[in-house]
Scaffold this active site. Structure first.
Site, PDB file in Angstrom:
ATOM      1  N   GLU A  68      17.377  15.276  19.370  1.00  0.00           N
ATOM      2  CA  GLU A  68      18.770  15.141  18.920  1.00  0.00           C
ATOM      3  C   GLU A  68      19.193  13.714  18.696  1.00  0.00           C
ATOM      4  O   GLU A  68      19.071  13.265  17.784  1.00  0.00           O
ATOM      5  CB  GLU A  68      19.626  15.916  19.751  1.00  0.00           C
ATOM      6  CG  GLU A  68      21.007  16.611  18.938  1.00  0.00           C
ATOM      7  CD  GLU A  68      21.379  17.830  19.646  1.00  0.00           C
ATOM      8  OE1 GLU A  68      22.493  18.140  19.544  1.00  0.00           O
ATOM      9  OE2 GLU A  68      20.613  18.355  20.438  1.00  0.00           O
TER      10      GLU A  68
ATOM     11  N   TRP B  30       0.867  -1.245   0.043  1.00  0.00           N
ATOM     12  CA  TRP B  30       0.033  -0.029  -0.094  1.00  0.00           C
ATOM     13  C   TRP B  30       0.944   1.111   0.044  1.00  0.00           C
ATOM     14  O   TRP B  30       2.086   1.343   0.162  1.00  0.00           O
ATOM     15  CB  TRP B  30      -0.876   0.066   1.137  1.00  0.00           C
ATOM     16  CG  TRP B  30      -0.087   0.000   2.586  1.00  0.00           C
ATOM     17  CD1 TRP B  30       0.341   1.130   3.127  1.00  0.00           C
ATOM     18  CD2 TRP B  30      -0.132  -1.304   3.212  1.00  0.00           C
ATOM     19  NE1 TRP B  30       1.125   0.616   4.254  1.00  0.00           N
ATOM     20  CE2 TRP B  30       0.800  -0.697   4.503  1.00  0.00           C
ATOM     21  CE3 TRP B  30      -0.445  -2.544   3.431  1.00  0.00           C
ATOM     22  CZ2 TRP B  30       1.083  -1.720   5.307  1.00  0.00           C
ATOM     23  CZ3 TRP B  30      -0.018  -3.515   4.242  1.00  0.00           C
ATOM     24  CH2 TRP B  30       0.756  -3.134   5.411  1.00  0.00           C
TER      25      TRP B  30
ATOM     26  N   TRP C  89      35.897  18.988  16.871  1.00  0.00           N
ATOM     27  CA  TRP C  89      34.720  17.864  16.191  1.00  0.00           C
ATOM     28  C   TRP C  89      35.576  16.866  15.155  1.00  0.00           C
ATOM     29  O   TRP C  89      35.294  15.634  15.517  1.00  0.00           O
ATOM     30  CB  TRP C  89      33.684  18.674  15.902  1.00  0.00           C
ATOM     31  CG  TRP C  89      32.731  19.089  17.039  1.00  0.00           C
ATOM     32  CD1 TRP C  89      31.374  18.478  17.212  1.00  0.00           C
ATOM     33  CD2 TRP C  89      32.941  20.006  18.158  1.00  0.00           C
ATOM     34  NE1 TRP C  89      30.912  19.035  18.468  1.00  0.00           N
ATOM     35  CE2 TRP C  89      31.758  19.783  18.804  1.00  0.00           C
ATOM     36  CE3 TRP C  89      34.179  20.601  18.584  1.00  0.00           C
ATOM     37  CZ2 TRP C  89      31.638  20.588  20.252  1.00  0.00           C
ATOM     38  CZ3 TRP C  89      34.024  21.373  19.669  1.00  0.00           C
ATOM     39  CH2 TRP C  89      32.824  21.443  20.652  1.00  0.00           C
TER      40      TRP C  89
ATOM     41  N   ASN D 191       3.561   6.406  10.341  1.00  0.00           N
ATOM     42  CA  ASN D 191       2.272   5.465   9.993  1.00  0.00           C
ATOM     43  C   ASN D 191       2.271   4.362  10.984  1.00  0.00           C
ATOM     44  O   ASN D 191       3.250   4.035  11.355  1.00  0.00           O
ATOM     45  CB  ASN D 191       2.410   5.143   8.461  1.00  0.00           C
ATOM     46  CG  ASN D 191       2.248   6.290   7.620  1.00  0.00           C
ATOM     47  OD1 ASN D 191       1.128   6.427   7.187  1.00  0.00           O
ATOM     48  ND2 ASN D 191       3.450   7.020   7.126  1.00  0.00           N
ATOM     49  N   PRO D 192       1.361   3.630  10.655  1.00  0.00           N
ATOM     50  CA  PRO D 192       1.171   2.396  11.664  1.00  0.00           C
ATOM     51  C   PRO D 192       2.378   1.254  11.116  1.00  0.00           C
ATOM     52  O   PRO D 192       2.570   1.276   9.921  1.00  0.00           O
ATOM     53  CB  PRO D 192      -0.396   1.656  11.223  1.00  0.00           C
ATOM     54  CG  PRO D 192      -1.148   2.955  10.849  1.00  0.00           C
ATOM     55  CD  PRO D 192      -0.163   3.924  10.338  1.00  0.00           C
TER      56      PRO D 192
ATOM     57  N   GLU E 160      24.999  18.104  30.652  1.00  0.00           N
ATOM     58  CA  GLU E 160      25.617  18.878  29.442  1.00  0.00           C
ATOM     59  C   GLU E 160      26.201  19.966  29.760  1.00  0.00           C
ATOM     60  O   GLU E 160      27.284  20.412  29.499  1.00  0.00           O
ATOM     61  CB  GLU E 160      24.467  19.016  28.472  1.00  0.00           C
ATOM     62  CG  GLU E 160      25.064  19.819  27.287  1.00  0.00           C
ATOM     63  CD  GLU E 160      23.870  20.055  26.242  1.00  0.00           C
ATOM     64  OE1 GLU E 160      24.202  20.327  25.039  1.00  0.00           O
ATOM     65  OE2 GLU E 160      22.539  19.983  26.657  1.00  0.00           O
TER      66      GLU E 160
ATOM     67  N   ASP F 293      31.874  15.197  20.845  1.00  0.00           N
ATOM     68  CA  ASP F 293      31.860  14.570  22.354  1.00  0.00           C
ATOM     69  C   ASP F 293      32.511  13.291  22.311  1.00  0.00           C
ATOM     70  O   ASP F 293      33.187  12.702  23.383  1.00  0.00           O
ATOM     71  CB  ASP F 293      30.059  14.158  22.463  1.00  0.00           C
ATOM     72  CG  ASP F 293      29.132  15.262  22.462  1.00  0.00           C
ATOM     73  OD1 ASP F 293      29.270  16.200  21.313  1.00  0.00           O
ATOM     74  OD2 ASP F 293      28.481  15.445  23.345  1.00  0.00           O
TER      75      ASP F 293
END
Length: 938
Positions: free
Chosen positions: A468, A125, A529, A133-134, A742, A475
């Site tokens: 997030e 479908w 980072w 959605n289901p 944090e 980190d």
């Protein structure tokens, strides 16, 4: 030596504890040896391979080698689906011989795309993909014609899946197949399902969830369908009959699909389940699926399929409520006593159609659920009862970060036994432990462990609760040494780094801020980072002794350093472009976390030098002399540029802030010993002037204690660590924190949540200090990759009287325990076979080199931090650090005639100002003596 005195208790393939369906044709082997003999070293080994049917035996014979970690596969490569039994025995240099180890069964998965005859199927479908959605259910029945010898299910999904055979759940994995860059890396799982099948009719089914594949990801509302719009299943069930023949049942157009009770599912928002829509028996034979829909074939890159490199996510613990109470507004709140990551399992009875709502949060604010930090994450589960006696339910495709749950519309009385918090994370092996005589430090360390558990849910994330939950590179960069001590993260991070390589290649050398990258093609290229590309591989090599990880990541390391070189100035200063800088410096405004006291260009240029140097070291370890020379020269040039631009001849930095000095010291950016010492002294002065309050963010925090200790300021480092006032590591502990926050002040002293838009109570980055605790308080650090040789050097301080740390290295368990008692320091050390250690006792004239075995030393001990003649610097320390001492000092100064306006400003001044104040007194020496005597009465 007899065989019984030497044993091989553990044999392992690659970094895997589970060896069914591995993806290696030539898996490397690691074994640990136990021997009662001190200084035991391996002289030789023999590995034996036995085929699954026991008919074929191969042996290496005796191989003269000391190597026992990641030994190259000594036989012909394994084929897909091949199952072998392995065992090993060893000989020591003392002539002893071990018995054979217990056998290790290794079975490969599907090593070639051609091994797959299954195809991805998706429900027939169409859906509105702008919303959740289901969840689709897929099934197929089949007949097995005879006695079953063995059966394997190879399975994965686009989205999340949970499979069932004949009404029984397959395996115990959660959130399979996990989160990767799906179009290039899609992991499949292998399950032994022999016991679930029977001759005759059988059924195989699976339910699919949105997960990371098409669920909402990212902040500010996020995006859906990042990897695709249609969920899909790939399953290949291979049954071997007793007569040796094989039959395959695969996903194809013959499958059927329908929806069921899972009306919506979202990692951020939670799961909605209507038990009235359950279809009993849907995964069992004989179920009537005439009303179900057909399926479509979905094209996908079959070359992306690979076996996992690390452990799956599992339910690892169940936590019961510690209290149930009413909030000021009348809400029912359940406290589990621990901030954790997972979901609730409930047991309930009530009328059909009645809906229970479960809301989750990490903290309370003014007695109510503190949901503001969740931002756009609803974090709410809903269960509608079917009304048939006792009903048990646990969501399948969501997780929450929470300590508290608000339970709305519970039918009848809510009792503690009705709710259980189910802890979820990657099922890594615990490898590191620490405790000491200070209960607050023990709780701090435990908070680090819990934050790591909550944020290693398939990928290393920043936080587990708000909108997030992304694989932030910064980190992980700062936390990787701590993570590598506490748990065996080799498989999890090796897998994650493969995704980093893919995403980095797509960005032409620039490392994205998050991996997998869901923030877009321009979200990357920031210092500290992006430097995870060099730091994490080196840490894994150092801690696990695996040069292959360096080899796998080497091109990525080079590409990152080359990228920096391409965007830096001609002077080799990285002073252009966007930077996070020393993110979350506590002096920054709550809504401007990038406004740190340290210039972002200092942070970036320091990391440029550091990454170039790590890449040179990696080249050297890999025997790549040309790259080693190139990157070593580049590192030297960047260091020179840093010193020329930012360092005075005396060693003062242009940016007179703690993080700047910590970077310069730990990354070895100061040319002379005099400059290093001056910088260390200045750093210590800044820490004292701050009242021993932390003033560093993500970048400086993991380094500052090491920087202080490298220049002889252990006492200052300990005072910084044990400060309890905000901002400090122990302030959250005094506020009842059970994970790392944090922000240093995620919760304010009055119990209100930090007003910043970005506030998490479960972020491991600032817990990176635990690595310093392991190495300095515990005294255990690697000197050679994999802890083959290590340094044992405890440095007591802060009045600690004992500490104990243990670490399961690739060679076995190292145990270090020390205590101070009756003026003596006692060190107990246990080293595993095949290792050695350089032992440095406090106050010892020379180190001691020892091999494996059990050792003890006792030596007279005098606290090097014990106070000698009282000085102005001591006065500064006491004035800033100890509230009781501060009160006594100020009272004494009042008695000595120091004006009130001067006394009032003293805590904000430096030691130089205090010296000037005291020296103006006619009785300066008497003043210092009087303050000292007054403090002795405390």
């Amino acid at each position: 030596m007899s065989q019984s005195e030497i044993t091989v208790p553990r044999l392992q393939a690659e970094h895997l504890r589970e060896t069914l369906g591995i993806g290696f044709a030539r898996p490397r082997l690691t074994w640990q040896v136990e021997s009662a003999s001190p200084h035991w070293r391996q002289a030789a080994y023999e590995v034996e391979r036995l085929s699954a049917d026991g008919q074929s035996r191969q042996s290496t014979g005796r191989v003269e080698s000391e190597q026992s970690v990641l030994v190259e596969w000594p036989f012909a490569p394994l084929r897909s689906r091949e199952r072998v039994s392995l065992r090993v025995r060893v000989w020591g240099k003392d002539g002893g011989e071990s018995a054979w180890s217990e056998p290790l069964i290794v079975e490969t998965g599907l090593l070639d795309p051609a091994d797959w005859s299954a195809r991805f199927i998706t429900p027939g479908w169409d859906e509105d993909v702008t919303r959740s959605n289901p969840a689709p259910y897929l099934r197929r029945e089949f007949t097995l014609r005879g006695e079953i010898h063995s059966a394997r299910l190879y399975i994965t999904a686009l989205g999340l899946y949970e499979a069932e055979i004949n009404g029984q759940t397959v395996g115990d994995h959660v959130f399979a197949p996990g989160w990767t860059v799906y179009d290039e890396r899609l992991r499949y799982q292998t399950f032994d399902v022999t016991a679930l099948l029977k001759p005759g009719r059988n059924a195989l089914g699976a339910v699919l969830g949105d997960g990371w594949f098409r669920g909402r990801l990212g902040f500010g509302g996020g995006r859906r369908n990042i990897y695709g719009e249609r969920l899909a299943l790939l399953a290949q069930l291979e049954v071997q009959y007793a007569d040796g023949s094989v039959e395959r049942i695969v996903t194809d157009e013959s499958w059927r699909a329908a929806t069921g009770p899972i009306l919506s599912n979202s990692i951020y928002d939670g799961e909605t389940y209507d038990a009235r829509l359950e279809q009993p028996g849907w995964s069992a034979p004989g179920f009537d699926d005439a009303g179900w829909s057909g399926v479509r074939i979905l094209a996908w890159n079959m070359n992306a399929l690979e076996a996992p490199l690390g452990p799956p996510v599992r339910r690892t613990q169940r936590v019961q409520p510690v209290s149930i109470f009413q909030s000021p507004s009348g809400k029912t709140i359940v406290d589990f006593g621990q901030n954790l990551v997972g979901r609730l399992s409930i047991e309930v009875s009530g009328p059909a159609g009645h809906t229970i709502t479960l809301r989750h949060a990490e903290v309370l604010e003014h007695g109510e659920l503190g949901t503001r930090p969740l931002r756009f994450a609803e974090a709410t589960d809903r269960y509608t009862l079917k009304g048939e006696g006792v009903e048990r339910w646990e969501p399948r495709f969501t997780f929450h970060g929470f300590r508290y749950a608000e339970v709305n519309d519970w039918p009848g009385e809510l009792r503690p036994e009705n709710l259980t918090a189910v802890v979820l994370h990657s099922d890594m092996e615990r490898t590191g432990w620490f405790e000491c005589s200070d209960p607050l430090l023990n709780r701090l360390h435990e908070n680090v462990v819990w934050s790591m558990r909550g944020n290693f849910l398939d990928v290393p994330t920043d936080c587990p609760q708000r909108d997030e939950r992304l694989g932030w590179t910064g980190d992980l960069q700062v936390f990787s040494p701590t993570a590598s001590y506490l748990y065996d993260v080799s498989g999890v991070l090796r897998s994650w780094l493969r995704d980093l390589v893919i995403e980095q290649r797509r960005m032409e050398g620039m490392v994205p801020h998050v991996v997998p990258n869901v923030l877009g093609p321009n979200a990357g290229g920031a210092a500290a980072w992006g430097d995870v590309a060099t730091v994490a591989p080196w840490v894994l090599y150092e801690r696990f002794g695996d040069a292959q990880i360096l080899a796998d990541q080497f091109e990525s390391m080079c590409a990152w350093v080359d990228f920096i070189a391409s965007v830096a100035s001609e002077t080799l200063l990285w002073d252009k472009g966007f930077q996070f800088g020393d993110w979350l410096d506590p002096t920054a405004p709550p809504d401007k976390p990038w406004q740190a006291r340290t210039d972002p260009a200092i942070v970036a240029t320091a990391y440029f030098a550091h990454s170039a140097e790590l890449t040179a070291r990696a080249a050297e370890a890999l025997g790549r002399s040309e790259e080693q020379r190139r990157y070593a020269e580049l590192a030297a040039k960047v260091k020179a540029a840093f010193a020329h631009e930012y360092v005075t001849p005396a060693g003062r930095l242009m940016c007179d802030a703690e993080t700047a000095y910590a970077l310069a010291l730990v990354f070895d950016l100061l040319p002379t010993a005099e400059q290093r010492q001056h910088a260390g002294d200045r750093l210590a002065e800044l820490v004292r002037a701050s009242g021993y309050h932390i003033r560093t963010g993500f970048v400086g925090t993991p380094l500052i204690c090491d920087a202080l200790c490298q220049t002889g300021h252990h006492r200052t480092a300990y005072r910084l660590l044990t400060q309890r006032e905000c901002p400090s590591w122990l302030y959250p502990v005094t506020m009842g924190a059970t994970t790392i926050w944090e922000r240093w002040d995620s919760m304010l002293p009055d119990g209100s949540i930090n007003p910043g838009e970005m506030t998490s109570f479960n972020h491991y980055a600032l817990g990176a200090v635990a690595d310093w605790m392991h190495r300095t308080i515990g005294g255990l650090a690697p000197l050679e990759p994999g802890y083959r040789r290590m340094q044992i050097q405890p440095r007591p301080g802060a009045g600690l009287t004992h500490a104990h740390t243990r670490h399961l290295t690739p060679y076995g368990l190292v145990d270090v325990a020390w205590k101070i008692e009756n003026g003596a320091f006692t060190l107990d050390l246990t080293l595993p076979a095949n290792t050695s250690a350089l032992v440095i006792l406090p106050g010892a004239d020379a180190p001691v080199e020892v091999g494996s075995g059990v050792w003890r030393w006792t030596t007279p001990y005098q606290d090097p931090d014990a106070r000698g003649p009282y000085t102005v610097d001591d006065l500064v320390s006491d004035l800033f650090f100890d509230p009781a001492a501060r009160k006594t000092i100020l009272a004494t100064l009042e008695e000595l005639g120091v004006p009130e306006f001067v006394r009032r400003r003293l805590p904000d001044e430096t030691s130089a100002t205090l010296r000037q104040v005291l020296q103006r007194l006619p009785n300066y020496e008497e003043a210092v003596t009087k303050i000292d005597e007054a403090l002795k009465t405390l």
